[in-house]
Motif scaffolding. Structure first.
Motif, PDB file in Angstrom:
ATOM      1  N   ARG A  56       0.868  -1.173   0.000  1.00  0.00           N
ATOM      2  CA  ARG A  56       0.000   0.000   0.000  1.00  0.00           C
ATOM      3  C   ARG A  56       0.904   1.221   0.000  1.00  0.00           C
ATOM      4  O   ARG A  56       1.812   1.336   0.830  1.00  0.00           O
ATOM      5  N   ARG A  57       0.647   2.140  -0.923  1.00  0.00           N
ATOM      6  CA  ARG A  57       1.590   3.227  -1.185  1.00  0.00           C
ATOM      7  C   ARG A  57       0.944   4.588  -0.979  1.00  0.00           C
ATOM      8  O   ARG A  57      -0.175   4.844  -1.389  1.00  0.00           O
ATOM      9  N   TYR A  58       1.712   5.468  -0.353  1.00  0.00           N
ATOM     10  CA  TYR A  58       1.361   6.882  -0.241  1.00  0.00           C
ATOM     11  C   TYR A  58       2.411   7.681  -1.022  1.00  0.00           C
ATOM     12  O   TYR A  58       3.615   7.440  -0.908  1.00  0.00           O
ATOM     13  N   GLY A  59       1.964   8.646  -1.831  1.00  0.00           N
ATOM     14  CA  GLY A  59       2.898   9.530  -2.511  1.00  0.00           C
ATOM     15  C   GLY A  59       3.512   8.919  -3.741  1.00  0.00           C
ATOM     16  O   GLY A  59       2.925   8.094  -4.424  1.00  0.00           O
ATOM     17  N   GLY A  60       4.749   9.379  -3.987  1.00  0.00           N
ATOM     18  CA  GLY A  60       5.501   8.930  -5.151  1.00  0.00           C
ATOM     19  C   GLY A  60       5.192   9.653  -6.452  1.00  0.00           C
ATOM     20  O   GLY A  60       5.173   8.984  -7.486  1.00  0.00           O
ATOM     21  N   PRO A  61       4.984  10.991  -6.470  1.00  0.00           N
ATOM     22  CA  PRO A  61       5.127  11.955  -5.361  1.00  0.00           C
ATOM     23  C   PRO A  61       3.805  12.214  -4.655  1.00  0.00           C
ATOM     24  O   PRO A  61       2.741  11.923  -5.189  1.00  0.00           O
ATOM     25  N   PRO A  62       3.861  12.822  -3.461  1.00  0.00           N
ATOM     26  CA  PRO A  62       2.629  13.187  -2.746  1.00  0.00           C
ATOM     27  C   PRO A  62       2.044  14.474  -3.321  1.00  0.00           C
ATOM     28  O   PRO A  62       2.716  15.185  -4.078  1.00  0.00           O
ATOM     29  N   PRO A  63       0.814  14.808  -2.993  1.00  0.00           N
ATOM     30  CA  PRO A  63       0.205  16.059  -3.470  1.00  0.00           C
ATOM     31  C   PRO A  63       1.033  17.269  -3.043  1.00  0.00           C
ATOM     32  O   PRO A  63       1.531  17.321  -1.912  1.00  0.00           O
ATOM     33  N   VAL A  66       7.078  19.639  -4.761  1.00  0.00           N
ATOM     34  CA  VAL A  66       7.817  20.558  -5.628  1.00  0.00           C
ATOM     35  C   VAL A  66       9.257  20.078  -5.694  1.00  0.00           C
ATOM     36  O   VAL A  66       9.902  19.876  -4.665  1.00  0.00           O
ATOM     37  N   GLY A  67       9.762  19.870  -6.902  1.00  0.00           N
ATOM     38  CA  GLY A  67      11.137  19.403  -7.048  1.00  0.00           C
ATOM     39  C   GLY A  67      11.195  18.111  -7.831  1.00  0.00           C
ATOM     40  O   GLY A  67      10.186  17.583  -8.301  1.00  0.00           O
ATOM     41  N   SER A  68      12.399  17.576  -7.948  1.00  0.00           N
ATOM     42  CA  SER A  68      12.629  16.384  -8.742  1.00  0.00           C
ATOM     43  C   SER A  68      12.476  15.120  -7.901  1.00  0.00           C
ATOM     44  O   SER A  68      12.253  15.176  -6.682  1.00  0.00           O
ATOM     45  N   VAL A  69      12.620  13.978  -8.563  1.00  0.00           N
ATOM     46  CA  VAL A  69      12.599  12.688  -7.869  1.00  0.00           C
ATOM     47  C   VAL A  69      13.828  12.602  -6.965  1.00  0.00           C
ATOM     48  O   VAL A  69      14.921  12.997  -7.377  1.00  0.00           O
ATOM     49  N   PRO A  70      13.688  12.124  -5.726  1.00  0.00           N
ATOM     50  CA  PRO A  70      14.846  12.037  -4.828  1.00  0.00           C
ATOM     51  C   PRO A  70      15.970  11.192  -5.420  1.00  0.00           C
ATOM     52  O   PRO A  70      15.717  10.216  -6.135  1.00  0.00           O
ATOM     53  N   PRO A  71      17.219  11.529  -5.119  1.00  0.00           N
ATOM     54  CA  PRO A  71      18.358  10.776  -5.654  1.00  0.00           C
ATOM     55  C   PRO A  71      18.516   9.430  -4.956  1.00  0.00           C
ATOM     56  O   PRO A  71      17.905   9.193  -3.901  1.00  0.00           O
ATOM     57  N   TYR A 101       8.619  11.656   0.366  1.00  0.00           N
ATOM     58  CA  TYR A 101       8.263  11.597  -1.051  1.00  0.00           C
ATOM     59  C   TYR A 101       7.331  10.406  -1.287  1.00  0.00           C
ATOM     60  O   TYR A 101       6.396  10.479  -2.088  1.00  0.00           O
ATOM     61  N   GLU A 102       7.582   9.314  -0.551  1.00  0.00           N
ATOM     62  CA  GLU A 102       6.795   8.093  -0.744  1.00  0.00           C
ATOM     63  C   GLU A 102       6.902   7.229   0.502  1.00  0.00           C
ATOM     64  O   GLU A 102       7.934   7.213   1.179  1.00  0.00           O
ATOM     65  N   PHE A 103       5.821   6.521   0.812  1.00  0.00           N
ATOM     66  CA  PHE A 103       5.832   5.538   1.900  1.00  0.00           C
ATOM     67  C   PHE A 103       5.108   4.301   1.396  1.00  0.00           C
ATOM     68  O   PHE A 103       4.002   4.398   0.857  1.00  0.00           O
ATOM     69  N   ALA A 119      10.374   4.045   3.397  1.00  0.00           N
ATOM     70  CA  ALA A 119      10.073   5.478   3.418  1.00  0.00           C
ATOM     71  C   ALA A 119      11.132   6.192   2.590  1.00  0.00           C
ATOM     72  O   ALA A 119      12.329   6.040   2.850  1.00  0.00           O
ATOM     73  N   LYS A 120      10.693   6.953   1.592  1.00  0.00           N
ATOM     74  CA  LYS A 120      11.628   7.707   0.747  1.00  0.00           C
ATOM     75  C   LYS A 120      11.487   9.187   1.041  1.00  0.00           C
ATOM     76  O   LYS A 120      10.383   9.734   1.036  1.00  0.00           O
ATOM     77  N   TYR A 121      12.649   9.822   1.280  1.00  0.00           N
ATOM     78  CA  TYR A 121      12.679  11.234   1.636  1.00  0.00           C
ATOM     79  C   TYR A 121      13.149  12.097   0.467  1.00  0.00           C
ATOM     80  O   TYR A 121      13.512  11.586  -0.598  1.00  0.00           O
ATOM     81  N   ARG A 122      13.188  13.392   0.681  1.00  0.00           N
ATOM     82  CA  ARG A 122      13.605  14.343  -0.352  1.00  0.00           C
ATOM     83  C   ARG A 122      15.059  14.146  -0.740  1.00  0.00           C
ATOM     84  O   ARG A 122      15.442  14.299  -1.896  1.00  0.00           O
ATOM     85  N   ASP A 123      15.907  13.796   0.236  1.00  0.00           N
ATOM     86  CA  ASP A 123      17.337  13.679  -0.049  1.00  0.00           C
ATOM     87  C   ASP A 123      17.981  12.692   0.916  1.00  0.00           C
ATOM     88  O   ASP A 123      17.338  12.169   1.837  1.00  0.00           O
ATOM     89  N   GLN A 124      19.250  12.444   0.712  1.00  0.00           N
ATOM     90  CA  GLN A 124      19.987  11.488   1.535  1.00  0.00           C
ATOM     91  C   GLN A 124      20.159  11.987   2.962  1.00  0.00           C
ATOM     92  O   GLN A 124      20.187  11.185   3.901  1.00  0.00           O
ATOM     93  N   HIS A 125      20.283  13.286   3.132  1.00  0.00           N
ATOM     94  CA  HIS A 125      20.442  13.839   4.472  1.00  0.00           C
ATOM     95  C   HIS A 125      19.216  13.544   5.326  1.00  0.00           C
ATOM     96  O   HIS A 125      19.334  13.143   6.498  1.00  0.00           O
ATOM     97  N   SER A 126      18.032  13.716   4.759  1.00  0.00           N
ATOM     98  CA  SER A 126      16.795  13.433   5.500  1.00  0.00           C
ATOM     99  C   SER A 126      16.687  11.945   5.837  1.00  0.00           C
ATOM    100  O   SER A 126      16.224  11.580   6.923  1.00  0.00           O
ATOM    101  N   ALA A 127      17.095  11.088   4.909  1.00  0.00           N
ATOM    102  CA  ALA A 127      17.084   9.644   5.179  1.00  0.00           C
ATOM    103  C   ALA A 127      18.028   9.317   6.334  1.00  0.00           C
ATOM    104  O   ALA A 127      17.711   8.501   7.206  1.00  0.00           O
ATOM    105  N   GLY A 128      19.187   9.972   6.357  1.00  0.00           N
ATOM    106  CA  GLY A 128      20.130   9.762   7.459  1.00  0.00           C
ATOM    107  C   GLY A 128      19.552  10.202   8.791  1.00  0.00           C
ATOM    108  O   GLY A 128      19.762   9.556   9.830  1.00  0.00           O
TER     109      GLY A 128
END
Length: 349
Positions: A56-63, A66-71, A101-103, A119-128
């Motif tokens: 079951r997926r939320y986002g990818g991207p969410p409503p 703004v911005g590109s797909v996370p790296p 960005y997605e769950f 869980a996918k975040y905007r960038d690697q820093h947020s994931a960390g």
């Protein structure tokens, strides 16, 4: 779903989405309180959850994204989840440390979760930050969860290709049949000296999974033969690196005139933009490798270049043709600019 090392996913390609929530399919194993809490949360927040291929997926991207797909490296793997814990608890928890960005929550046919999620975040820093804050977090009394970096598979191997196979021929087939192809490396197969093996790098795990499905199931003449398409295995990757005869040709850039080949050294060129992006995403300082491969009879020199960033597992490499009479430093600087452009494109910039 098949699993290798912790956090490395091998999930099937996405199918057409089904209904957002199917409470009528839930088994008696899902407690009434958990069911009610999830349905109430969905109704009150208006959040959109889509059920696809056992997840079951939320986002990818969410409503409102703004911005590109996370790296690559922006996703975390979540394990040791209680089986009756759902998005009404998990999404707010993981949103508390950074923008999602997605769950994706993995589900059984009966509606229980399978004990893990992504869980996918905007960038690697947020994931960390999510890993630092939420690993070993007690979501219920006595139930601490595991949160670690997710390693997204983006590479396929195509083996049992004929020894006469040409790279241009294979590229033409793949560009027609698949989307998101970034690199194609064609090698002599170390296991079958009379044949060749290709390594395909796609822009995302989803793109690679869809390509694998298309090549295995599609009506493609080349792949109707005894060609084998699978995820690139570490042992094959190691063998290919040991037998590699030349740097992998990820993208040949041919410039039509010397004026277009001369390097752009403005302070806001690709090199500066890549350095700034890596600093912002906490990816480390990019390192460049260049060399002049050969000169040809038409008056051009072929350069090879590669950029490596400590926090990104995908290598960016390319070739470039430079006028033979250009100063030696020009070719190397232009090569750095070209490979920096490729890296920015792969990172969605």
């Amino acid at each position: 779903m098949r699993w290798g090392s912790v956090g490395q996913r091998d999930d099937p390609p996405r199918a057409a989405p089904t209904s957002s929530l199917c409470p009528q399919q839930w088994s008696v194993g899902v407690s009434p309180s958990s069911r009610t809490a999830l349905l109430t949360w969905v109704r009150e927040t208006g959040i959109h959850l889509v059920q696809v291929n056992g997840q079951r997926r939320y986002g990818g991207p969410p409503p409102g994204w703004v911005g590109s797909v996370p790296p690559p490296g922006s996703e975390v793997y979540i394990a040791k989840l209680p089986r009756d814990l759902f998005e009404d608890t998990l999404i707010p928890l993981f949103q508390s440390v950074g923008q999602l960005y997605e769950f994706r929550l993995m589900l059984t046919f009966s509606g229980l979760n399978r004990g893990f999620a992504y869980a996918k975040y905007r960038d690697q820093h947020s994931a960390g930050k999510a890993i630092a804050a939420l690993n070993n977090w007690e979501v219920q009394q006595g139930h601490a969860i595991l949160v670690c970096r997710s390693f997204e598979k983006c590479q396929l191997s195509v083996s049992r290709l004929p020894g006469t196979m040409r790279r241009a021929e294979l590229v033409a087939v793949l560009m027609e049949a698949t989307e998101g192809l970034l690199h194609l490396m064609l090698h002599t197969d170390p296991r079958r000296r009379q044949g060749k093996v290709a390594v395909l790098t796609y822009s995302s795990h989803h793109a690679a999974a869809m390509a694998k499905k298309a090549l295995l199931e599609g009506n493609i003449a080349l792949f109707k033969k005894k060609v084998k398409v699978e995820w690139l295995k570490p042992d094959l990757k190691e063998q290919l690196q040991e037998h590699q005869e030349e740097p992998p040709p990820s993208n040949m850039q041919r410039m039509g005139s010397p004026q277009r080949v001369l390097p752009s050294l403005e302070p806001h060129g690709s090199l500066c933009r890549l350095g700034a992006l890596c600093q912002r995403l906490h990816m480390g300082t990019p390192r460049f490798f260049t060399r002049c491969e050969q000169a040809n009879s038409s008056g051009w020199q072929r350069y090879w270049g590669q950029v490596v960033t400590p926090s990104c597992s995908v290598l960016c490499s390319t070739f470039l043709l430079v006028p033979e009479d250009a100063p030696g430093t020009v070719g190397h600087e232009k090569m750095k600019e070209a490979v920096a452009q490729l890296a920015l494109a792969m990172l969605g910039h």
